[in-house]
Design an enzyme around this catalytic site. Structure first.
Site, PDB file in Angstrom:
ATOM      1  N   HIS A 159      18.211 -70.171  59.302  1.00 40.40           N
ATOM      2  CA  HIS A 159      17.336 -69.420  58.392  1.00 40.40           C
ATOM      3  C   HIS A 159      18.153 -68.513  57.474  1.00 40.40           C
ATOM      4  CE1 HIS A 159      17.875 -66.938  62.016  1.00 40.40           C
ATOM      5  NE2 HIS A 159      17.841 -65.921  61.181  1.00 40.40           N
TER       6      HIS A 159
ATOM      7  N   GLU B 229      15.918 -59.371  60.408  1.00 38.46           N
ATOM      8  CA  GLU B 229      17.343 -59.035  60.452  1.00 38.46           C
ATOM      9  C   GLU B 229      17.716 -58.015  59.386  1.00 38.46           C
ATOM     10  OE1 GLU B 229      19.656 -62.542  60.409  1.00 38.46           O
ATOM     11  OE2 GLU B 229      18.961 -63.197  62.359  1.00 38.46           O
TER      12      GLU B 229
END
Length: 104
Positions: A55, A83
């Site tokens: 990703h 993240e």
DNA sequence: AGCGTGACGAACT
DNA sequence: TAGTTCGCCACGC
């Protein structure tokens, strides 16, 4: 069993630090090959889903691109945000700063 | 061994 | 600025 070429791609992806993203072109360059399309094909097969942070791989213009995993592109954006990567209208915010170019 | 396809990229209009 | 076209290499049929 993936091909050696695919393994090289997955290993390159594993090198991407958390909170950073890279491009298919950067991976191809890192592998010293011009097979950008082949990199995309290999990543799309990604048999190591949780192991390989696929990703974190986006298009050269900062666009999200696509995602074969669960939830598709929307899921990919969710993972990036988790993240700390800001995403808006399907594109990475401060893309140049988030970009991991395997330069060091 | 040849043809078509693909989580792309850059150039062209 | 946005939409379209060609090129690139690896993989499956």
């Amino acid at each position: 069993m993936p091909t050696p070429f695919q393994n090289e791609v997955y290993k390159a992806i594993e090198k991407i630090p958390k909170g950073r993203v890279t491009t298919y072109g950067a991976i191809a360059c890192y592998l010293n090959t011009n097979a950008i399309r082949a990199v995309g094909t290999a990543v799309g097969k990604n048999p190591y889903a949780p192991k390989v942070p696929c990703h974190r791989v986006v298009l050269a213009n900062g666009s999200i691109g696509s995602y074969s995993g669960e939830g598709g592109v929307e899921r990919k954006i969710e993972l990036l945000r988790q993240e700390g990567v800001a995403v808006e209208k399907g594109k990475i915010i401060d893309f140049e700063k988030r970009l991991f170019d395997y330069t060091g």
